[in-house]
Design a protein around this motif. Structure first.
Motif, PDB file in Angstrom:
ATOM      1  N   LEU A  25      25.067  34.908  38.992  1.00 27.16           N
ATOM      2  CA  LEU A  25      26.364  34.484  38.908  1.00 27.16           C
ATOM      3  C   LEU A  25      27.232  34.711  40.313  1.00 27.16           C
ATOM      4  CD1 LEU A  25      27.853  35.185  35.315  1.00 27.16           C
ATOM      5  CD2 LEU A  25      26.779  33.296  36.219  1.00 27.16           C
ATOM      6  N   ARG A  26      26.429  35.277  41.327  1.00 24.92           N
ATOM      7  CA  ARG A  26      27.046  35.486  42.585  1.00 24.92           C
ATOM      8  C   ARG A  26      26.295  35.481  43.631  1.00 24.92           C
ATOM      9  NH1 ARG A  26      31.976  40.079  42.751  1.00 24.92           N
ATOM     10  NH2 ARG A  26      33.493  38.965  41.591  1.00 24.92           N
ATOM     11  N   PHE A  61      34.715  25.988  39.437  1.00 23.81           N
ATOM     12  CA  PHE A  61      35.173  26.913  38.168  1.00 23.81           C
ATOM     13  C   PHE A  61      36.494  26.427  37.798  1.00 23.81           C
ATOM     14  CE2 PHE A  61      33.092  30.676  40.780  1.00 23.81           C
ATOM     15  CZ  PHE A  61      31.957  30.001  40.608  1.00 23.81           C
ATOM     16  N   SER A  65      36.077  25.411  33.896  1.00 25.89           N
ATOM     17  CA  SER A  65      36.465  26.389  32.737  1.00 25.89           C
ATOM     18  C   SER A  65      37.289  26.087  31.767  1.00 25.89           C
ATOM     19  CB  SER A  65      37.166  27.525  33.655  1.00 25.89           C
ATOM     20  OG  SER A  65      36.262  28.211  34.627  1.00 25.89           O
ATOM     21  N   ASN A 118      30.487  32.281  33.695  1.00 22.85           N
ATOM     22  CA  ASN A 118      31.662  32.989  33.840  1.00 22.85           C
ATOM     23  C   ASN A 118      32.317  32.935  32.480  1.00 22.85           C
ATOM     24  OD1 ASN A 118      31.029  34.019  36.564  1.00 22.85           O
ATOM     25  ND2 ASN A 118      32.412  32.087  37.315  1.00 22.85           N
ATOM     26  N   SER A 221      40.970  38.288  41.704  1.00 23.02           N
ATOM     27  CA  SER A 221      39.986  37.546  42.465  1.00 23.02           C
ATOM     28  C   SER A 221      40.249  37.004  43.779  1.00 23.02           C
ATOM     29  CB  SER A 221      39.839  36.163  41.493  1.00 23.02           C
ATOM     30  OG  SER A 221      39.067  36.712  40.177  1.00 23.02           O
ATOM     31  N   LEU A 317      37.272  41.112  33.462  1.00 22.47           N
ATOM     32  CA  LEU A 317      36.253  40.540  32.653  1.00 22.47           C
ATOM     33  C   LEU A 317      36.431  41.069  31.293  1.00 22.47           C
ATOM     34  CD1 LEU A 317      33.187  40.717  35.049  1.00 22.47           C
ATOM     35  CD2 LEU A 317      34.733  38.639  34.253  1.00 22.47           C
ATOM     36  N   SER A 334      39.064  33.056  28.296  1.00 21.07           N
ATOM     37  CA  SER A 334      38.277  33.504  29.332  1.00 21.07           C
ATOM     38  C   SER A 334      38.472  32.114  30.271  1.00 21.07           C
ATOM     39  CB  SER A 334      36.743  33.508  28.953  1.00 21.07           C
ATOM     40  OG  SER A 334      35.930  33.534  30.151  1.00 21.07           O
ATOM     41  N   GLN A 338      40.014  32.085  33.828  1.00 21.20           N
ATOM     42  CA  GLN A 338      39.166  31.839  34.917  1.00 21.20           C
ATOM     43  C   GLN A 338      39.354  30.660  35.759  1.00 21.20           C
ATOM     44  OE1 GLN A 338      35.314  33.286  35.099  1.00 21.20           O
ATOM     45  NE2 GLN A 338      35.167  34.028  32.950  1.00 21.20           N
ATOM     46  N   TYR A 342      40.304  31.480  39.490  1.00 23.72           N
ATOM     47  CA  TYR A 342      39.676  30.782  40.695  1.00 23.72           C
ATOM     48  C   TYR A 342      40.519  29.988  41.469  1.00 23.72           C
ATOM     49  CZ  TYR A 342      35.606  33.521  39.398  1.00 23.72           C
ATOM     50  OH  TYR A 342      34.726  34.509  38.853  1.00 23.72           O
TER      51      TYR A 342
END
Length: 404
Positions: A25-26, A61, A65, A118, A221, A317, A334, A338, A342
């Motif tokens: 994921l990163r 994102f 999301s 995510n 973030s 998270l 979530s 997110q 983001y």
């Protein structure tokens, strides 16, 4: 007793699958920065166009999301995550193609795949491991951050020695993605969980607690992406070599990974998470203030920022699961947190760089980060306890007497 062993085996396989997904994921994002100058030179890209390689995934994102909960309700969370891993794998593979179109198309697909992961991981943890939210959130954040740190560290060496140069350095992560797809297949083949209906699928835009969680997620973030984008230049301008500045960025991420391992114990000890989240945000503020007042101690402030940043990521998270009533609510919260989070992450580095240009120095943009950290301390006092009700039940958010 006969069903206990298969059930435990299934849970162990799910935990392993979640961790392997987290590893993807990163890494495909953090490996771009160290290679950006080579990509720009080889493809003849303008700086603004090259910068899209870092911005496009974050924008994906933001856009995708909010859609994930409804897609998960239609297809099932396990199936949707499996499809997302396939999209992620295709995106990384396209980056290996020596063409500008493949690079940017692959980047968009990578952003789409990661966006789904995510949002869904906190929901899956809430659904299947409601008593181990802190532990599993810390575990997947640690894996995610650890692999990301390695990706940023090995990008240039791989580019130097591997055939294909930076194309191979960006594309080699397709192996990790393929492993994740294969390990997730058993979850896609398992019987689909009963649908929980669409009532709880609306995002909780009217909840003050949901906005506090969203603000906490967004501000931490913003801090992370400002640090990984600009702080090597901040360190260099204080008299450090480029190589030393790069190692300090690695140190920041490595310390953050180590800190994230300590969070589950603190979550078990704490009555709720308000004090912990506020203290960790204050540590971030101390790191930014240190760079303003004593920039020569960059090594110390990198460690301080890593200590606070790693804990704040795990808390952000974990809040998505802890503050939700159920797995459906965790997915909706979530998605909200997110998407907005983001958006801040995408805007933050741009504003930071703009303030540097306008002020001809780093003091003003660093003061902006101090303000962001102070704001994070304030919202932590709200985000640290309570439960977000379903978006359409009309009941105010309660504040329980004990943490969840």
């Amino acid at each position: 007793m006969e069903n206990t062993s298969p059930r435990r085996s299934g849970q162990a396989l799910l935990v392993f699958g979640i961790l392997v997904v987290a590893a993807n994921l990163r890494a495909s994002l953090t490996g771009v920065g160290p290679l950006l100058d080579r990509v720009q030179a080889d493809l003849g890209l303008a700086p603004a166009v090259a910068g899209l390689l870092n911005t496009l995934p974050l924008l994906a994102f933001v856009v995708l999301s909010p859609m994930v909960p409804r897609l998960a309700a239609r297809w099932g969370a396990e199936q949707l995550l499996g499809y997302a891993l396939v999209v992620l794998t295709l995106g990384i593979a396209l980056r290996w193609v020596p063409a500008t179109a493949g690079l940017f198309t692959g980047t968009v697909l990578i952003g789409a795949g990661i966006a789904v992961g995510n949002v869904l991981l906190p929901s899956l943890i809430k659904r299947d491991f409601p008593t181990k939210i802190g532990l599993l959130t810390s575990a997947y954040a640690t894996v995610m951050g650890g692999v990301a740190a390695v990706a940023s560290g090995v990008a240039v060496p791989i580019s130097d020695i591997a055939p294909g140069g930076w194309y191979t350095a960006l594309g080699c992560w397709v192996v990790f993605a393929l492993v994740a797809v294969l390990l997730w297949l058993p979850q896609m083949r398992a019987p689909r969980r009963a649908a929980q209906g669409t009532r709880g699928q609306r995002l909780p835009w009217g909840s003050g607690l949901a906005w506090a969680v969203t603000a906490f997620m967004g501000l931490q973030s913003l801090g992370f992406y400002v640090v990984v984008t600009w702080f090597p230049q901040v360190f260099q301008d204080s008299g450090m070599s480029a190589a030393a500045a790069g190692w300090l960025l690695f140190l920041f991420q490595a310390v953050a990974v180590g800190t994230s391992l300590a969070v589950p114990g603190a979550l078990r000890w704490a009555r709720d998470q308000r004090a912990l989240a506020t203290i960790c945000s204050a540590i971030m503020l101390a790191g930014y203030l240190g760079l303003v007042v004593m920039p020569g101690l960059a090594l110390l402030w990198s460690i301080v920022l890593g200590l606070g940043g790693g804990a704040c990521l795990v808390l952000a998270l974990a809040f998505m699961s802890m503050r939700a009533q159920d797995a459906t609510g965790a997915g909706a919260l979530s998605a909200m947190a997110q998407s907005i989070g983001y958006l801040l992450a995408a805007v933050g580095p741009v504003v930071f760089g703009l303030l540097h240009t306008m002020s001809a120095g780093w003091r003003v943009p660093l003061m902006l980060m101090c303000v962001a950290a102070a704001g994070q301390m304030i919202v932590a006092l709200v985000a640290g306890r309570g439960t977000v009700r379903a978006a359409d039940d009309g009941v105010p958010d309660p504040v329980p007497s004990a943490g969840r």
